[in-house]
Design a protein around this motif. Structure first.
Motif, short mmCIF file in Angstrom:
data_model
loop_
_atom_site.label_atom_id
_atom_site.label_comp_id
_atom_site.label_asym_id
_atom_site.label_seq_id
_atom_site.Cartn_x
_atom_site.Cartn_y
_atom_site.Cartn_z
N SER A 1 46.70 11.30 65.33
CA SER A 1 45.53 11.35 66.20
C SER A 1 44.32 10.81 65.46
CB SER A 1 45.26 12.79 66.66
OG SER A 1 44.16 12.85 67.52
N GLU A 2 43.49 10.06 66.16
CA GLU A 2 42.22 9.59 65.59
C GLU A 2 41.11 10.08 66.50
OE1 GLU A 2 41.94 5.61 64.19
OE2 GLU A 2 44.08 5.47 63.72
N THR A 3 40.31 11.02 65.99
CA THR A 3 39.28 11.67 66.78
C THR A 3 37.91 11.28 66.26
OG1 THR A 3 38.96 13.68 65.47
CG2 THR A 3 40.90 13.61 66.89
N ASN A 4 36.87 11.81 66.90
CA ASN A 4 35.50 11.54 66.45
C ASN A 4 34.96 12.66 65.57
OD1 ASN A 4 35.47 13.27 68.68
ND2 ASN A 4 33.42 12.64 69.32
N TRP A 5 35.88 13.51 65.04
CA TRP A 5 35.51 14.58 64.11
C TRP A 5 36.46 14.55 62.92
CZ3 TRP A 5 31.19 17.44 65.23
CH2 TRP A 5 30.72 17.37 66.55
N ASN A 6 36.05 15.22 61.82
CA ASN A 6 36.98 15.29 60.68
C ASN A 6 38.22 16.08 61.08
OD1 ASN A 6 35.31 17.70 60.68
ND2 ASN A 6 36.16 18.18 58.68
N CYS B 1 39.34 9.60 70.78
CA CYS B 1 38.44 8.87 69.90
C CYS B 1 37.15 8.53 70.64
CB CYS B 1 39.10 7.60 69.41
SG CYS B 1 39.48 6.40 70.71
N SER B 2 36.15 8.14 69.88
CA SER B 2 34.90 7.67 70.48
C SER B 2 35.10 6.28 71.06
CB SER B 2 33.80 7.63 69.41
OG SER B 2 32.66 6.95 69.89
N GLN C 1 43.36 0.54 68.01
CA GLN C 1 44.30 1.26 67.16
C GLN C 1 44.26 2.75 67.45
OE1 GLN C 1 43.83 0.61 62.93
NE2 GLN C 1 44.92 2.50 62.42
N ALA C 2 43.06 3.31 67.53
CA ALA C 2 42.92 4.75 67.79
C ALA C 2 43.47 5.12 69.16
CB ALA C 2 41.45 5.16 67.69
N GLU C 3 43.20 4.28 70.16
CA GLU C 3 43.69 4.55 71.51
C GLU C 3 45.22 4.54 71.55
OE1 GLU C 3 43.18 1.60 74.62
OE2 GLU C 3 42.20 3.12 75.85
#
Length: 252
Positions: free
Chosen positions: A183-188, A219-220, A230-232
């Motif tokens: 997962s690639e999120t907008n937080w650590n 993700c943002s 990539q994140a999506e």
């Protein structure tokens, strides 16, 4: 009651993510709701309530990025009989409120713990030990925590005995509890694998009925285009896997 699987679309991040299963969802466009990003104004909360009310709390709900994790409180406010809340999150979301009268993605969990009379227990899984130590609540007796460090070391198993058996559950998953491989999120983020998350979910899902489940941690949409694609892709694959894993428990 028939479960409704929902997508609460605040940022249009889901446009391509879970298109393979899209026909199984009711799509709720929330992108026009002002005062909803990070902080949720009373007016925004009322509007979100109005839009989700026809569907009820049952089913699997995708609620966009972690900026909107407070939607879990809006869903659980609809539960008026005893339940326990299971939250997988790399953060406690139990900070002291910064703005009077404004719920946020950083304090909603503390509000549920302190304010929901139907809540029997709050099981929080995934934050760092130091963050857990900073939690301030008048209902510590209802709170059971499993830190990221304990999970990594395989500790804390004895605490499972404190969890009430048979109490219906509402489950909330912030994908920031997962490593960046899943997962690639907008937080650590934490370090869980998707397999570890599903293994822990299965433990709870096999022991109690489920009111509903929500998933956030997208993700943002403001990041650079190559990184966004990539994140999506990473998030979309995990969303599909989680949905297919969870729906047999949430729809039986």
């Amino acid at each position: 009651m028939k479960p409704y699987h929902l997508i609460l679309d605040f940022t249009h991040v889901y446009d391509d993510e879970i298109c393979a299963d899209r026909e199984q969802f009711s799509w709720i466009d929330c992108s026009d709701i002002e005062g909803s990003n990070l902080y949720c104004s009373p007016q925004a909360e009322r509007e979100i309530c109005r839009r989700i009310e026809p569907y009820g709390v049952h089913g699997i709900h995708f609620v966009d990025s972690g900026n909107y994790h407070y939607v879990t409180k809006i869903f659980t406010d609809q539960i008026h009989s005893p339940f326990s809340l299971i939250v997988f999150d790399h953060h406690t979301d139990m900070q002291q409120p910064l703005m009077e009268g404004m719920m946020s993605c950083g304090d909603w969990a503390g509000m549920v713990l302190d304010q929901n009379p139907a809540l029997q227990q709050f099981i929080l899984i995934g934050p760092a030990e130091d963050d857990i130590k900073q939690i301030r609540t008048k209902h510590l007796d209802k709170l059971i925590t499993f830190s990221a460090e304990e999970i990594r070391k395989g500790e804390g198993v004895e605490r499972l005995k404190r969890i009430h058996g048979g109490v219906p559950l509402y489950i909330s998953i912030d994908k920031d509890v997962l490593s960046e491989q899943y997962s690639e999120t907008n937080w650590n983020q934490g370090e869980l694998t998707l397999g570890m998350l599903e293994h822990m979910l299965q433990y709870f899902l096999e022991r109690a009925p489920v009111y509903g489940i929500d998933i956030c941690g997208e993700c943002s949409t403001a990041i650079a285009l190559p990184e966004y694609f990539q994140a999506e892709g990473v998030n979309g694959k995990t969303n599909v896997e989680l949905f297919r894993f969870l729906r047999s428990y949430c729809c039986s």
